[in-house]
Scaffold this active site. Structure first.
Site, short mmCIF file in Angstrom:
data_model
loop_
_atom_site.label_atom_id
_atom_site.label_comp_id
_atom_site.label_asym_id
_atom_site.label_seq_id
_atom_site.Cartn_x
_atom_site.Cartn_y
_atom_site.Cartn_z
CE1 TYR A 142 -3.73 2.64 0.62
CE2 TYR A 142 -2.33 3.20 2.63
CZ TYR A 142 -3.35 3.66 1.64
OH TYR A 142 -4.19 4.64 1.57
CG ASP A 237 5.85 3.42 0.38
OD1 ASP A 237 6.43 4.13 1.65
OD2 ASP A 237 4.77 3.52 0.12
CE LYS A 265 2.59 4.44 8.41
NZ LYS A 265 1.31 4.92 8.64
#
Length: 422
Positions: A142, A237, A265
């Protein structure tokens, strides 16, 4: 959870599904989502005052633990000066310098407001740099909710993807090819057939959005090799893995150098902050230096930058990662011992995965073989024993530096009781 139920009923009247991000709705596990009021260290307290040991960590950012005094102080100090400028600040430079030092593959870095924005921008940049359209991603990975990334696998290894969300045009999905994660032969076949058309390959170097799936030996190296050979851009990613797998991210752990990296994050310390960066010749194609447009009103927001800087300074401390990784290993080894047959667990850095399957999965198809119903029962039993896990069998877990022996012991005791009932 009486108050959580009341709040959820109230939320559903004005918020779609009662939540502002789908997985929070508990649709995957059933029941009512927990509404939280405060957090400290490794703990959360819900609206009724019940305390939980937290292994979600706001889905990854809280590596230093909730409410770390240095992070709170930095945020308060920054907020006392301004909430937003919409103009450059010295702190942005300091954060950019620190990120490029910690992740040497990045010569230049652009701050944004989310991981989705980072990956979306990195893909646009890769297309602008190469002049090509085709994107390659992997089933189960994702990368945010941009249209070209909400694509599932087609009917064959080399077919174009299909939209996995309403609202994604088929013609957009047609520019994305989806392969099996860890399938080296499929990667080579695709590049052999369509290498001249591929703008970029984007991958989670350690998959964390189909539970925790580690790359098999040679997988990431093959991506690097094929992208180099065919002139495509390799995007790692690291929104989730950045500073969790290792100080320099998964790319440092595995020794694979990408062309572009996306971050999020941890770099925001709990506030909205993302980044993308990489090779100078690619990054110089971004406006105002080049023709690839990207902008954001709150990019480099001073409060988020302050939280990110304070968090990164904490995690840069000598021995930080070794200590939290050791705590994480003790957790998964204990869970594996308690779970017995039909259960497995593994970790890397401060990320971990639990699977109701005999062996840890290596692909999306193997993840789908896990016993989801058994996980759902286990999740609710653990919740009843004061342990908050991700409300889905397909999400990685996170340990923070605030977790220690008391929390691990309590978690394993809860697991012992929960396995018996699940």
């Amino acid at each position: 959870m009486k108050k959580s139920r009341q709040l959820f009923d109230r939320a559903q009247a004005r918020i779609p599904g009662g939540v502002n991000s789908p997985v929070r709705a508990f649709r995957a596990v059933g029941g009512t989502p927990v509404f939280f009021e405060r957090a400290s260290g490794p703990y959360l307290w819900d609206a009724d005052g019940t305390r939980y040991i937290d292994y979600v960590g706001s889905w990854g950012p809280m590596l230093a633990g909730h409410g770390h005094p240095a992070v709170v102080e930095a945020v308060q100090e920054a907020a006392s000066r301004a909430l937003s400028f919409g103009a450059p600040t010295e702190a942005e430079i300091e954060l950019a310098e620190l990120l490029c030092r910690l992740v040497p593959s990045m010569d230049l870095v652009r701050l944004v407001s989310s991981g989705t924005e980072a990956t979306m921008s990195a893909l646009r940049l890769a297309r602008g740099f190469t002049g090509r359209s085709l994107i390659v991603k992997f089933e189960g990975c994702y990368h945010g909710h941009a249209d070209s990334l909400l694509v599932k696998a087609g009917s064959g290894a080399l077919t174009f993807g299909n939209p996995s969300s309403a609202g994604v045009p088929a013609e957009t999905a047609a520019h994305t090819v989806v392969l099996d994660y860890n399938n080296i032969s499929h990667v080579k076949e695709l590049f052999s057939a369509k290498g001249k058309d591929i703008a970029a390959v984007i991958v989670e170097p350690v998959a964390g959005n189909m539970n925790l799936v580690l790359p098999v030996p040679g997988f990431l190296e093959t991506l690097r090799e094929q992208c180099t050979k065919h002139g495509a851009v390799l995007i790692l990613d690291e929104v989730m893995t950045g500073f969790r797998v290792a100080l320099g991210g998964a790319q440092a752990h595995y020794g694979v150098k990408p062309d572009l990296t996306t971050l999020g994050k941890v770099i925001g310390g709990g506030l909205p902050l993302g980044a993308f960066g990489g090779r100078r010749d690619i990054m110089e194609k971004i406006a105002p230096l080049g023709p690839v447009y990207q902008a954001g009103t709150l990019s480099g927001n001073p409060i988020a930058v302050a939280a990110g800087l304070a968090t990164l300074k904490i995690v840069c401390a000598k021995g930080f990662h070794e200590k939290v990784a050791a705590v994480t290993r003790r957790l998964v080894e204990g869970l594996a011992a308690e779970g017995g047959k039909g259960f497995s667990a593994q970790s890397i850095g401060s990320m971990f995965g639990v699977y109701f399957r005999e062996k840890a999965p290596a692909s999306f198809a193997e993840v789908m073989q896990c016993d989801r119903e058994r996980f759902n029962r286990f999740f609710h039993e653990m919740l009843a024993h004061g342990v908050y896990l991700a409300p889905s069998a397909y999400e990685a877990g996170f340990v923070s530096a605030a977790h220690g022996a008391p929390e691990i012991d309590a978690t394993l005791a809860a697991a012992r009781a929960s396995f018996k009932k699940s």
